[in-house]
Design an enzyme around this catalytic site. Structure first.
Site, PDB file in Angstrom:
ATOM      1  N   LYS A 158       6.709   0.596  17.405  1.00 57.21           N
ATOM      2  CA  LYS A 158       7.486   1.608  16.503  1.00 57.21           C
ATOM      3  C   LYS A 158       8.682   1.691  17.137  1.00 57.21           C
ATOM      4  O   LYS A 158       9.701   2.080  16.208  1.00 57.21           O
ATOM      5  CB  LYS A 158       6.825   2.987  16.229  1.00 57.21           C
ATOM      6  CG  LYS A 158       5.361   2.859  15.592  1.00 57.21           C
ATOM      7  CD  LYS A 158       5.206   4.620  15.057  1.00 57.21           C
ATOM      8  CE  LYS A 158       3.974   4.325  14.104  1.00 57.21           C
ATOM      9  NZ  LYS A 158       3.403   5.780  13.833  1.00 57.21           N
ATOM     10  N   LYS A 175      -3.264  -7.194   5.682  1.00 55.47           N
ATOM     11  CA  LYS A 175      -4.276  -5.907   5.102  1.00 55.47           C
ATOM     12  C   LYS A 175      -3.514  -5.109   4.163  1.00 55.47           C
ATOM     13  O   LYS A 175      -2.247  -5.289   4.191  1.00 55.47           O
ATOM     14  CB  LYS A 175      -4.741  -5.118   6.304  1.00 55.47           C
ATOM     15  CG  LYS A 175      -3.900  -4.440   7.150  1.00 55.47           C
ATOM     16  CD  LYS A 175      -4.278  -3.477   8.360  1.00 55.47           C
ATOM     17  CE  LYS A 175      -3.193  -2.494   8.723  1.00 55.47           C
ATOM     18  NZ  LYS A 175      -3.835  -1.518   9.722  1.00 55.47           N
ATOM     19  N   LYS A 183       0.718   0.481   2.960  1.00 55.50           N
ATOM     20  CA  LYS A 183       1.793   0.985   2.384  1.00 55.50           C
ATOM     21  C   LYS A 183       3.299   0.146   2.934  1.00 55.50           C
ATOM     22  O   LYS A 183       3.866   0.131   2.240  1.00 55.50           O
ATOM     23  CB  LYS A 183       1.966   2.528   2.576  1.00 55.50           C
ATOM     24  CG  LYS A 183       1.382   3.165   1.589  1.00 55.50           C
ATOM     25  CD  LYS A 183       1.758   4.846   1.634  1.00 55.50           C
ATOM     26  CE  LYS A 183       3.092   4.867   0.822  1.00 55.50           C
ATOM     27  NZ  LYS A 183       3.455   6.327   1.185  1.00 55.50           N
TER      28      LYS A 183
END
Ligand code: TRP
Length: 333
Positions: A112, A195, A198
């Site tokens: 991140k 996978k 979003k």
């Protein structure tokens, strides 16, 4: 005290909920409510660790609450993290029992912190797993149903609990375990090599509360052959369609198409129609429940504040004991 073991899990408020989330996690959460003392949190403090929009955050928080209720999570088991500030307080305490080097090495932090648009990395992002440890340990949860990507955070949680216990000379915190349930891993219908998620963009997830047309369109355009499947092997895209049927408990439909597949007479268009029918029916059911829920948002908000304040009492008790064990001045609320 109840004899049942306790289960806790949390989810970040990111608005929409898709079939990957539902089949991979929330459906299991709903079922666990029968066998365990369960607590599920909407972790809005965690959602502040990356650049975010306050208006969107509050909107997404309530939206997720409505969605979870529509999917079958019970009011009494659901809380909003920021209504229980003891999570943040315990996080501070735990900062002193968490190893800097270990936290620095969390892969989620590394990933991140590399994906911020302007290079800004908050201390909150770094501290994220310590807050997660507080979420879990504050309720002395035995089991935490989370995916593989959270294994490292669970490990860190146990290290923190262990160091705390050693330092205060008491087996105070339960060392929580990951609850492994074989949940289906749903892939993106637009790109079955990844996978359903979003973050990959609109076409990579099928929203549970989207309308029939959109669901049908997404399934109809599902990729069935990427051209890389070895002879005689089922492609990832087709396997994903079967996985969706199984996940939705459409076993008869699954069996039917599996035998046509084995007989070599499977028509993709028919399989897709069947998958679309199944998901459309499921979505209709959830949407109906949701409509009922949002017909009185005030009532829902009131009830969630109530349940959060009930759940808060457990957190306050833990914090009282923790402060006592740590040599911090304390009063009972
Ligand atoms: N980090 C978790 C995730 O990304 C969310 C989370 C926060 C969580 N606190 C938790 C999960 C406590 C389980 C228990 O999925």
């Amino acid at each position: 005290m109840s004899e049942r073991k306790s289960v806790l899990s949390c989810i970040q408020p990111t608005g929409d909920i898709h079939y990957g989330n539902y089949f991979g996690a929330v459906k299991n959460w709903v079922q666990l409510q029968e066998k365990y003392d369960t607590l599920y949190g909407v972790v809005n403090y965690h959602a502040m660790t990356m650049p975010y929009n306050p208006k969107k955050l509050i909107e997404n928080t309530w939206e997720l609450v409505y969605n979870l209720l529509a999917l079958g999570i019970e009011y009494d088991n659901l809380f909003i993290q920021s209504l229980i500030p003891e999570h943040a307080e315990l996080c501070w305490v735990f900062n002193n029992f968490a190893s800097f080097g270990r936290v620095e090495n969390m892969t989620q932090f590394k990933d991140k912190s590399q994906s911020t648009s302007d290079g800004f990395i908050s201390v909150g992002l770094y501290d994220y797993p310590v807050l997660q440890a507080a979420d879990i340990l504050i309720y002395k949860a035995h089991y935490v149903p989370v995916g593989e990507d959270q294994r490292q955070h669970l490990e860190l949680t146990r290290e923190i609990a262990n160091r705390f216990n050693n330092q205060v000379g008491k087996e105070y915190f339960v060392l929580p375990e990951t609850l492994h349930t074989a949940t289906p891993k749903i892939r993106s219908t637009a790109d079955p090599t990844r996978k359903m998620s979003k973050s990959a963009g609109e076409k990579h997830y099928i929203s549970i509360f989207s309308d029939e047309n959109r669901i049908r369109k997404q399934i109809r355009s599902a990729v069935t052959d990427t051209g890389e499947t070895p002879e005689g092997q089922m492609s990832e895209g087709v396997a994903n369609l079967f996985e969706l049927l199984k996940a939705a408990d459409a076993q008869d439909v699954y069996d039917h198409f599996m035998s046509t597949y084995k007989a070599g007479s499977l028509r993709y268009s028919e399989l897709k129609d069947a998958v679309a029918d199944t998901l459309v029916a499921l979505s209709a059911q959830f949407s109906e429940k949701k409509a009922e829920i949002i017909s009185d948002k005030r009532e829902v908000k009131y009830r969630i504040k109530q349940s959060s304040s009930e759940i808060r009492k457990i957190a306050q008790k833990t914090l009282f004991e923790v402060k006592e064990l740590c040599g911090l001045i304390n009063v009972k609320y």
